[in-house]
Design a protein around this motif. Structure first.
Motif, PDB file in Angstrom:
ATOM      1  N   ASP A  16      71.627   2.565  39.514  1.00 32.58           N
ATOM      2  CA  ASP A  16      69.828   3.664  39.868  1.00 32.58           C
ATOM      3  C   ASP A  16      69.562   3.684  41.582  1.00 32.58           C
ATOM      4  OD1 ASP A  16      69.576   3.439  36.970  1.00 32.58           O
ATOM      5  OD2 ASP A  16      68.475   1.608  36.802  1.00 32.58           O
ATOM      6  N   ALA A  17      69.999   2.603  41.683  1.00 33.64           N
ATOM      7  CA  ALA A  17      69.763   2.457  43.419  1.00 33.64           C
ATOM      8  C   ALA A  17      70.744   3.683  44.034  1.00 33.64           C
ATOM      9  CB  ALA A  17      70.330   1.206  43.931  1.00 33.64           C
ATOM     10  N   GLU A  18      72.327   3.337  43.828  1.00 37.08           N
ATOM     11  CA  GLU A  18      73.128   4.768  44.209  1.00 37.08           C
ATOM     12  C   GLU A  18      72.415   5.831  43.548  1.00 37.08           C
ATOM     13  OE1 GLU A  18      76.557   3.784  42.986  1.00 37.08           O
ATOM     14  OE2 GLU A  18      76.678   1.944  44.828  1.00 37.08           O
ATOM     15  N   ARG A  19      71.734   6.136  42.961  1.00 36.21           N
ATOM     16  CA  ARG A  19      71.403   7.365  41.935  1.00 36.21           C
ATOM     17  C   ARG A  19      70.120   8.469  42.898  1.00 36.21           C
ATOM     18  NH1 ARG A  19      70.110   6.486  37.345  1.00 36.21           N
ATOM     19  NH2 ARG A  19      71.978   7.106  36.117  1.00 36.21           N
ATOM     20  N   MET A  20      69.643   7.099  43.155  1.00 40.47           N
ATOM     21  CA  MET A  20      68.283   7.014  44.621  1.00 40.47           C
ATOM     22  C   MET A  20      68.801   7.598  45.766  1.00 40.47           C
ATOM     23  SD  MET A  20      66.708   5.444  46.690  1.00 40.47           S
ATOM     24  CE  MET A  20      66.757   3.878  46.889  1.00 40.47           C
ATOM     25  N   ILE A  21      69.534   6.977  45.674  1.00 43.92           N
ATOM     26  CA  ILE A  21      69.889   7.196  47.329  1.00 43.92           C
ATOM     27  C   ILE A  21      70.837   8.556  47.910  1.00 43.92           C
ATOM     28  CG2 ILE A  21      71.575   6.383  49.089  1.00 43.92           C
ATOM     29  CD1 ILE A  21      71.220   3.721  48.070  1.00 43.92           C
ATOM     30  N   LYS A  22      71.599   9.078  47.005  1.00 45.32           N
ATOM     31  CA  LYS A  22      71.737  10.560  46.422  1.00 45.32           C
ATOM     32  C   LYS A  22      70.909  11.525  46.676  1.00 45.32           C
ATOM     33  CE  LYS A  22      76.834   8.987  43.931  1.00 45.32           C
ATOM     34  NZ  LYS A  22      77.078   9.155  42.828  1.00 45.32           N
ATOM     35  N   ASN A  23      69.637  11.141  46.302  1.00 44.18           N
ATOM     36  CA  ASN A  23      69.179  12.378  46.140  1.00 44.18           C
ATOM     37  C   ASN A  23      68.106  12.418  47.443  1.00 44.18           C
ATOM     38  OD1 ASN A  23      69.503  13.057  43.715  1.00 44.18           O
ATOM     39  ND2 ASN A  23      68.167  11.293  43.073  1.00 44.18           N
ATOM     40  N   LEU A  24      68.340  11.958  48.413  1.00 47.36           N
ATOM     41  CA  LEU A  24      67.797  11.237  50.294  1.00 47.36           C
ATOM     42  C   LEU A  24      68.456  13.224  50.474  1.00 47.36           C
ATOM     43  CD1 LEU A  24      68.363   7.793  51.514  1.00 47.36           C
ATOM     44  CD2 LEU A  24      66.668   8.716  50.850  1.00 47.36           C
ATOM     45  N   ALA A  25      67.251  12.731  51.258  1.00 40.92           N
ATOM     46  CA  ALA A  25      67.414  14.550  52.426  1.00 40.92           C
ATOM     47  C   ALA A  25      68.470  14.847  52.757  1.00 40.92           C
ATOM     48  CB  ALA A  25      65.869  14.939  53.492  1.00 40.92           C
ATOM     49  N   GLU A  26      69.015  13.805  53.612  1.00 41.44           N
ATOM     50  CA  GLU A  26      70.355  13.719  54.277  1.00 41.44           C
ATOM     51  C   GLU A  26      71.671  13.702  52.889  1.00 41.44           C
ATOM     52  OE1 GLU A  26      71.203  14.017  57.163  1.00 41.44           O
ATOM     53  OE2 GLU A  26      69.225  13.660  58.240  1.00 41.44           O
ATOM     54  N   ARG A  27      71.478  13.433  51.900  1.00 42.74           N
ATOM     55  CA  ARG A  27      73.191  13.129  51.357  1.00 42.74           C
ATOM     56  C   ARG A  27      73.750  12.793  51.275  1.00 42.74           C
ATOM     57  NH1 ARG A  27      71.800  16.351  46.500  1.00 42.74           N
ATOM     58  NH2 ARG A  27      74.335  16.532  45.848  1.00 42.74           N
ATOM     59  N   PRO A  28      74.066  11.716  52.363  1.00 39.42           N
ATOM     60  CA  PRO A  28      75.131  10.758  52.299  1.00 39.42           C
ATOM     61  C   PRO A  28      76.196  10.191  51.332  1.00 39.42           C
ATOM     62  CG  PRO A  28      73.849   9.122  51.330  1.00 39.42           C
ATOM     63  CD  PRO A  28      73.073  10.605  51.500  1.00 39.42           C
ATOM     64  N   SER A  29      77.339  10.691  51.515  1.00 40.55           N
ATOM     65  CA  SER A  29      79.026  11.099  51.314  1.00 40.55           C
ATOM     66  C   SER A  29      78.688   9.619  50.191  1.00 40.55           C
ATOM     67  CB  SER A  29      79.910  11.003  51.693  1.00 40.55           C
ATOM     68  OG  SER A  29      79.717   9.239  52.930  1.00 40.55           O
ATOM     69  N   THR A  30      79.571   9.476  49.235  1.00 40.77           N
ATOM     70  CA  THR A  30      79.833   8.466  48.324  1.00 40.77           C
ATOM     71  C   THR A  30      80.053   7.135  49.236  1.00 40.77           C
ATOM     72  OG1 THR A  30      80.682  10.276  47.038  1.00 40.77           O
ATOM     73  CG2 THR A  30      81.041   7.781  45.924  1.00 40.77           C
TER      74      THR A  30
END
Length: 433
Positions: free
Chosen positions: A112-126
Motif C-alpha cells: 500500500d505504501a509503495e502504491r502511494m509512492i508510485k502515484n507521486l507527481a515525480e513518479r520515482p523508479s521502482t
C-alpha cells in the motif's frame, strides 16, 4: 530501679538487633518476595514494556487478530522518515509532496505504501520506490518502552487503536518487570511435582528423625550411660566425628563407599557382581544412603543431649531401684524415659526444623536424583530460586516454597508441644504448692 532497667535494655539490645537482622528480617523478606513473580527474566528491579516474541505468543492465545497486527510492520509517513528521504539525494519534490499530501498517514502493508509512492507527481523508479518506502518502515516488535504511555502512543501512531481492555492485556503481556501476585501459592497447591516433593520431604524427615535423630540417639545415650566413664567418653567422641567432619569430606567418603569404583562394588565384585554406582542406580538405594548420611550426623547431637540429661538424674534413684531388684530394662522404663520428656521434645523439635531446612548432604550426595526421587522441599526451593537446568531462576516461587517450609515447621512445633503436653512440663512442682 530505672537505671537497672536501662542497663538491662542496653545489655539485651545487641541480641535483639541480631534476632531482627538475621531471623525476623529474612523471614519478612521471604514473605515479600513470595508475593511476586520475580525471575531471572524480570529481574529484581522495575521493568520495561517490550513486545518480544514470547509476549506475542501470549497475546496470540487471547487476541490473535491484535497480535497479528502488532507483529507486522507498518509504514508511517512521519517527519523522521521524510528527513531520511531528503537525505537519499532524490528529486527534492518527492519529499515535499509526501510532506504536503501524506504526512501522518499510516499504511498497513508495504504494498500500500509503495502504491502511494508510485502515484507521486515525480513518479520515482521502482528501485527508488523501494528505497523510499523503507524509510517509513515502522515496527514496535523488540522495541523497549519505559512506560505504558510510550507503548500505546507508539501503537496509536501506527494506527493500532485498542480498547481499554485490550490495552490492559497488551500491557500485562509485554511488561518485563516483576508484579505482585499470589500465583506462586496456586502453583504450589496444584502442581503434582510439588506434591511429590512434599511426600519426599515427609518421608525423609520421618525416617531420619525416628530412626536416628531420636531413636538411635536415645539408644546410644542409654548404652553409654551404663558404660564406665572413660570408654563412654571415647564412644561418644567417635560418634561426634560425622558432625565435626566438613560436610564435603563426609559426603565424599560415602560416595567412595557407593561409587562404581568404591568399596561396595569392589566387595561385590569378589562375589561375581558387576560394579555399579549404588548411590544412584535405584531410588531405593539413593534413599537408603540419604537416610544413613543424614542419620549418623543427627544421632550424634541427640546422643549428647540425652546423655547430659541422664547425668542429671539423681544417682540415688538408680541405687534405690537396684536395692529393690529392678533390672536394667525396668530402670530405663520407669526412671530414665519418664524424665526424658523435655530432652526428647527439644531434640524432636530442633531436629525436625533442621531436617526441613537442610539439604547440603542431599545436594552433594544425589542432587535430588535419580530422577528427582530424593528431591526434598528445601532442595527444590534452592533449585527453583538459585540453580536449575532451565536457566530461568524463579525467585518468587522459590521464596514461596521457603515460606511454606516456615509454616510447616511452626505447625509441627505446635503439634509437638501438644503431643508432649507442654503445659505439664512447665507446671510448678507440686512440692512448691
Amino acid at each position: 530501679m530505672k537505671s537497672s532497667r536501662t542497663l538491662g535494655l542496653l545489655m539485651i539490645a545487641p541480641a535483639a538487633i541480631m534476632i531482627v537482622l538475621f531471623f525476623l528480617l529474612p523471614v519478612v523478606l521471604t514473605a515479600v518476595f513470595s508475593m511476586t513473580n520475580m525471575t531471572t527474566a524480570t529481574g529484581i528491579s522495575g521493568g520495561v514494556y517490550q513486545i518480544a516474541p514470547n509476549s506475542l505468543i501470549t497475546l496470540k492465545s487471547s487476541m490473535p487478530d491484535i497480535a497479528a497486527e502488532i507483529s507486522e510492520p507498518r509504514y508511517a509517513i512521519d517527519e523522521a522518515g521524510l528527513k531520511a528521504v531528503e537525505g537519499l539525494g532524490l528529486a527534492p519534490d518527492i519529499a515535499a509532496e509526501l510532506r504536503a499530501k501524506h504526512a501522518g498517514e499510516v499504511f498497513p502493508t508495504r504494498r500500500d505504501a509503495e502504491r502511494m509512492i508510485k502515484n507521486l507527481a515525480e513518479r520515482p523508479s521502482t528501485r527508488d520506490v523501494k528505497q523510499i518506502s523503507e524509510q517509513f518502515n515502522r515496527s514496535v516488535v523488540n522495541t523497549r518502552f519505559d512506560s505504558r504511555e510510550q507503548l500505546f502512543s507508539s501503537l496509536d501512531t501506527l494506527g493500532l487503536k485498542l480498547t481499554p481492555e485490550q490495552k490492559e492485556t497488551v500491557a500485562t503481556a509485554t511488561y518485563t518487570g516483576w508484579t505482585w501476585t499470589t500465583d506462586n501459592f496456586a502453583r504450589i497447591a496444584t502442581s503434582p511435582d510439588m506434591a511429590r516433593v512434599l511426600f519426599n520431604t515427609a518421608l525423609y524427615v520421618a525416617l531420619v528423625l525416628a530412626l536416628f535423630n531420636v531413636g538411635y540417639a536415645l539408644l546410644l545415650a542409654i548404652w553409654t550411660h551404663y558404660m564406665p566413664p572413660t570408654p563412654a567418653s571415647i564412644f561418644r567422641g567417635i560418634w561426634l566425628l560425622p558432625r565435626i567432619t566438613p560436610v564435603v569430606i563426609y559426603v565424599m567418603l560415602w560416595k567412595w563407599l557407593a561409587w562404581d569404583t568404591g568399596f561396595i562394588s569392589v566387595l561385590m565384585g569378589k562375589l561375581g557382581y558387576a560394579p555399579k554406582n549404588y548411590l544412584l542406580d535405584t531410588a531405593y538405594h539413593a534413599w537408603l544412603f540419604v537416610v544413613l548420611i543424614n542419620g549418623f550426623i543427627g544421632a550424634s547431637m541427640g546422643m549428647l543431649v540425652f546423655s547430659s540429661a541422664m547425668k542429671a538424674i539423681p544417682k540415688s534413684q538408680f541405687h534405690a531401684s537396684e536395692v529393690d531388684g529392678a533390672s536394667r530394662w525396668q530402670q530405663i522404663r520407669y526412671i530414665i524415659l519418664p524424665q526424658m520428656r523435655w530432652p526428647i521434645l527439644f531434640v524432636t523439635c530442633y531436629q525436625t526444623l533442621s531436617l526441613l531446612a537442610s539439604f547440603n548432604e542431599i545436594l552433594l550426595a544425589t542432587n535430588g536424583g535419580p530422577g528427582n526421587a530424593t528431591e526434598v522441599w528445601a532442595l527444590a526451593a534452592y533449585h527453583t530460586a538459585l540453580r536449575n537446568y532451565a536457566g530461568n531462576l524463579e525467585y518468587g516461587l522459590g521464596a514461596a516454597m521457603a515460606l511454606v517450609l516456615v509454616v510447616i515447621g511452626v505447625a509441627l512445633s505446635l503439634v509437638y508441644l501438644r503431643v508432649f503436653n507442654h503445659g505439664t512440663l512447665v507446671a510448678k512442682p507440686l512440692i512448691e504448692d
